[in-house]
Write a protein that holds these residues in place. Structure first.
Motif, mmCIF file in Angstrom:
data_model
loop_
_atom_site.group_PDB
_atom_site.id
_atom_site.type_symbol
_atom_site.label_atom_id
_atom_site.label_comp_id
_atom_site.label_asym_id
_atom_site.label_seq_id
_atom_site.Cartn_x
_atom_site.Cartn_y
_atom_site.Cartn_z
ATOM 1 N N SER A 67 -6.453 -3.553 -3.634
ATOM 2 C CA SER A 67 -7.528 -3.415 -2.652
ATOM 3 C C SER A 67 -7.549 -2.034 -2.007
ATOM 4 N N LEU A 68 -6.392 -1.405 -1.833
ATOM 5 C CA LEU A 68 -6.382 -0.125 -1.134
ATOM 6 C C LEU A 68 -6.269 1.077 -2.076
ATOM 7 N N VAL A 69 -5.460 0.894 -3.124
ATOM 8 C CA VAL A 69 -5.208 2.025 -4.013
ATOM 9 C C VAL A 69 -6.314 2.096 -5.060
ATOM 10 N N ASP A 70 -6.805 3.311 -5.250
ATOM 11 C CA ASP A 70 -7.962 3.531 -6.097
ATOM 12 C C ASP A 70 -7.528 4.076 -7.459
ATOM 13 N N VAL A 71 -8.390 4.024 -8.427
ATOM 14 C CA VAL A 71 -8.118 4.708 -9.707
ATOM 15 C C VAL A 71 -7.971 6.199 -9.455
ATOM 16 N N THR A 107 11.057 -6.550 -4.856
ATOM 17 C CA THR A 107 11.773 -6.492 -3.582
ATOM 18 C C THR A 107 11.069 -7.333 -2.526
ATOM 19 N N MET A 108 9.750 -7.275 -2.521
ATOM 20 C CA MET A 108 9.006 -7.953 -1.469
ATOM 21 C C MET A 108 9.052 -9.477 -1.605
ATOM 22 N N ILE A 109 9.451 -9.959 -2.792
ATOM 23 C CA ILE A 109 9.624 -11.416 -2.927
ATOM 24 C C ILE A 109 10.634 -11.898 -1.886
ATOM 25 N N THR A 110 11.684 -11.091 -1.659
ATOM 26 C CA THR A 110 12.700 -11.499 -0.694
ATOM 27 C C THR A 110 12.147 -11.482 0.731
ATOM 28 N N PHE A 111 11.001 -10.814 0.934
ATOM 29 C CA PHE A 111 10.353 -10.846 2.252
ATOM 30 C C PHE A 111 9.186 -11.849 2.265
ATOM 31 N N ASN A 112 9.252 -12.810 1.308
ATOM 32 C CA ASN A 112 8.271 -13.890 1.226
ATOM 33 C C ASN A 112 6.858 -13.410 0.934
ATOM 34 N N ILE A 113 6.748 -12.340 0.171
ATOM 35 C CA ILE A 113 5.423 -11.925 -0.289
ATOM 36 C C ILE A 113 5.399 -12.086 -1.803
ATOM 37 N N PRO A 114 4.596 -13.015 -2.323
ATOM 38 C CA PRO A 114 4.575 -13.239 -3.762
ATOM 39 C C PRO A 114 4.024 -12.024 -4.498
ATOM 40 N N ILE A 115 4.381 -11.928 -5.762
ATOM 41 C CA ILE A 115 3.961 -10.781 -6.558
ATOM 42 C C ILE A 115 2.445 -10.673 -6.578
ATOM 43 N N ALA A 116 1.754 -11.823 -6.682
ATOM 44 C CA ALA A 116 0.294 -11.810 -6.762
ATOM 45 C C ALA A 116 -0.310 -11.162 -5.511
ATOM 46 N N SER A 117 0.190 -11.525 -4.321
ATOM 47 C CA SER A 117 -0.348 -10.936 -3.097
ATOM 48 C C SER A 117 -0.069 -9.451 -3.052
ATOM 49 N N PHE A 118 1.107 -9.091 -3.475
ATOM 50 C CA PHE A 118 1.508 -7.673 -3.489
ATOM 51 C C PHE A 118 0.541 -6.877 -4.348
ATOM 52 N N LEU A 119 0.308 -7.361 -5.566
ATOM 53 C CA LEU A 119 -0.563 -6.638 -6.486
ATOM 54 C C LEU A 119 -2.002 -6.618 -5.970
ATOM 55 N N HIS A 120 -2.417 -7.701 -5.370
ATOM 56 C CA HIS A 120 -3.772 -7.758 -4.836
ATOM 57 C C HIS A 120 -3.951 -6.726 -3.739
ATOM 58 N N ASP A 140 0.824 -1.200 0.000
ATOM 59 C CA ASP A 140 0.000 0.000 0.000
ATOM 60 C C ASP A 140 0.860 1.253 0.000
ATOM 61 N N LEU A 141 1.901 1.200 0.856
ATOM 62 C CA LEU A 141 2.795 2.361 0.946
ATOM 63 C C LEU A 141 3.431 2.656 -0.410
ATOM 64 N N VAL A 142 4.011 1.621 -1.010
ATOM 65 C CA VAL A 142 4.685 1.818 -2.299
ATOM 66 C C VAL A 142 3.671 2.268 -3.340
ATOM 67 N N GLY A 143 2.543 1.591 -3.386
ATOM 68 C CA GLY A 143 1.552 1.918 -4.402
ATOM 69 C C GLY A 143 1.071 3.347 -4.293
#
Lengths: 383, 254
Positions: free
Chosen positions: A313-317, A296-309, A212-215
């Motif tokens: 969910s939080l960032v709006d158009v 980057t977050m892959i190295t923190f065990n967060i898959p790309i799919a979860s990251f994008l999801h 969310d922060l990055v997005g």
């Protein structure tokens, strides 16, 4: 002759002998007096002269094999010294062909010091000058904004009269050619943001919220701003240099005397190109930045799919559009200030460089100001 | 005066990117003479000059300055050759951020061990030779085009070169200033025994200053005439040479 030395043919080097005979002092010069070899004897000769202020000085140049302009200068220097009549400096023995060179100069005239332009700095005058320059600059900017707005309005009503070939060419320069550097910087930005945030947030098990922060920060703020700063560095400077060089080459005068308005001809095409390219570049920067964060977050065990999801969910158009809505204004500012600085170019070799520097500096300052205004307005409107 | 070649151009072929401008050119410049390179626009006059001062690399051939080949020389040997020559560029090419005095001082600062007062004096004397003593402290932008060219000559003479190359000295000057420049060239050639190599197409100036000319032509890519300009004007049977000299003569009479 094929000498490889920088000091010319190998004649006897310049030499000086000082001989005191009664109330007179003799300076015996010999060898080759040229600009390279006299450096060793000139200060000694001058010292021998000043060390004997009350004595008659005789320069014996009969041993001089060769004498060029430098050697003549040394003789003039010795002859021009201000001395009493009883202690004058005289010269003899110089070969006629060298004497002819010496006769072109008047030693007495060489006593008068060179007039240097006044270099004294008066603080009050400087402040006044700076204020006047700033005032003139602001006037010029206002006038330029008016001219540009008129030219853009004209272009909007007569699209066929815009030089689209120049616009497409500038689009390539401003947009396509900027892709690698924009990608590099925004990718790096995404990585750094994600990594810096992830390390402390992991302590609370909140790594996922890095997305969310990055997005948010990239879409709303950093993507457009970094792209704009890159554009100012690349294209703002380039516009200033191009137009500045055209001004130095009198191409601007040529346009004016042909009855063609430089603003319509040069500024409108560049502003249009920047307007077209800047939103696309910012969008591209947004994508690459988020991709950098996700990787980057892959190295923190967060898959790309979860990251994008999580981003989804939080960032709006609305956030994306809030960021992109700044880009047309940024584009007009950067291209406009680049062109203005180019048109303001003075003459001389350093003028174009100064214009390019000013284009980047004023461009970035204006970016910061405008971005601040946007943040304030968004806050008020609760966007 | 016995011929004493100071520059010899041997079998020079020059041009760029497959486009040969001149082929197998040979000529010599004698010590102490004022040598003029003539030719119409596009005949390669300036290109030839830039080869002679080592700025361009020829396709083939050699250019000997006092016997040393400027084409192949490198490092210290090349600098030694360059110190024998001075160049005045068409625009003057004075450094805009320096005063005239500083412009002339620059080569002295870089190549000699003289102290500051000595360098100032030499630079000032050079400026006096070209009649600009009163403008030592001016910036190049503050003086006229003719003065800039004279200052450029002063800078070219800073290290007392044996050869001065002038690229279009009278281009862009009014007739009076241009005559003054011719007088200056003659005076320097006579008093300092400097060899001049001048590129120009100003006929009046050619007759005044030159001892010998060569004429280039782009159709033959070579030298079509060589010798005293007045003799060429009166006796040459080459139609192009006659045209070059006569047209201007007719214009002068009108």
């Amino acid at each position: 002759m094929s000498s490889a030395t920088a000091s010319g043919p190998p004649d006897a080097a310049a030499a000086l002998t000082v001989v005191d005979a009664g109330d007179r002092r003799e300076l015996r010069l010999s060898g080759r007096l040229d600009s390279y070899s006299i450096a060793g004897i000139w200060p000694d000769a001058r010292a021998a002269l000043t060390a004997a202020p009350g004595r008659l000085i005789v320069i014996d140049a009969s041993g001089v094999d060769y004498c060029d302009g430098g050697g003549i200068a040394m003789l003039i220097d010795l002859l021009r010294q201000q001395r009493a009549a009883s202690a004058s400096v005289s010269l003899f023995g110089l070969r006629p062909q060298f004497h002819a060179l010496l006769d072109q100069f008047d030693p007495a005239a060489m006593r008068v010091p060179v007039e240097q332009p006044g270099a004294r700095i008066n603080v009050i005058a400087e402040i006044g000058r700076a204020a006047a320059i700033t005032g003139r600059d602001m006037r010029a900017q206002v006038a330029f904004i008016g001219e540009t707005a008129a030219a853009l309005w004209y272009a909007a009503r007569h699209p066929a009269r815009v030089r689209w070939k120049d616009v497409w060419y500038t689009c390539e320069q401003v947009g396509v050619n900027a892709l690698p550097i924009v990608a590099l910087i925004s990718f790096l930005l995404g990585i750094i943001l994600a990594f810096q945030a992830a390390v402390p947030m992991r302590q609370f098990g909140a790594e996922l919220f890095v997305a969310d922060l990055v997005g948010l920060s990239i879409l709303r703020e950093l993507g457009p701003l970094m792209t704009a700063i890159l554009l100012a560095g690349r294209s703002g400077a380039a516009f200033a240099a191009e137009i500045g060089t055209m001004k130095v080459n009198e191409e601007l005068n040529a346009l004016t005397t042909m009855g063609l308005d430089p603003v319509r001809f040069l500024v409108v095409t560049r502003i249009l190109a920047a307007l077209l390219m800047m939103p696309l570049l910012a969008l591209f920067a947004d994508l690459i930045g988020i991709l950098g964060g996700a990787l980057t977050m892959i190295t923190f065990n967060i898959p790309i799919a979860s990251f994008l999801h999580e981003v989804d969910s939080l960032v709006d158009v609305k956030d994306l559009l809030a960021g992109l809505a700044k880009t047309p204004v940024f584009a007009i500012l950067i291209a406009g200030i680049g062109c203005l600085r180019g048109l303001q170019t003075q003459t001389g070799a350093s003028a174009v460089g100064i214009s390019a520097t000013r284009a980047v500096v004023s461009g970035i300052i204006l970016l910061v100001v405008v971005d601040g205004i946007y943040a304030f307005v968004y806050y008020l409107l609760d966007i | 005066m016995p011929a004493d070649p100071i520059i010899s151009v041997e079998h020079l072929t020059a041009g760029y990117e497959g486009n040969v401008l001149m082929r197998d050119i040979n000529f010599t410049v004698n010590r102490g003479e004022v040598f003029v390179i003539l030719g119409g626009s596009g005949s390669g006059k300036s290109t030839l000059l830039k080869h002679m001062i080592g700025l361009y690399q020829p396709i083939a051939g050699s250019i000997l300055i006092e016997g040393d080949d400027i084409v192949t020389a490198e490092g210290a040997a090349r600098r030694a050759i360059l110190n024998k020559i001075g160049v005045m560029y068409q625009s003057g090419a004075l450094f805009g951020s320096m005063t005239l005095l500083e412009n002339v001082r620059l080569p002295l600062e870089e190549y000699t061990a003289l102290d500051a007062a000595a360098m100032d004096l030499i630079a000032r004397m050079k400026l006096q030779l070209v009649g600009l003593d009163a403008f030592c402290g001016h910036m190049p932008a503050e003086i006229s085009g003719g003065m800039q060219k004279r200052a450029a000559i002063a800078r070219a003479m800073a290290l007392d070169p044996m050869i001065l190359f002038l690229d279009e000295p009278s281009a862009g000057l009014d007739p009076i200033t241009s005559v003054e420049l011719d007088q200056l060239i003659l005076r320097l050639a006579k008093s300092l025994r400097i060899t001049f190599v001048i590129v120009t197409h100003e006929l009046a100036s050619i007759y005044t200053v030159s001892d010998r000319v060569i004429m280039l032509d782009k159709r033959t890519k070579g030298i079509i005439a060589e010798g005293d300009p007045k003799v060429l004007r009166d006796t040459s049977d080459n139609p192009w040479v006659r045209q070059f000299f006569r047209r201007e003569v007719a214009a002068e009479a009108a």
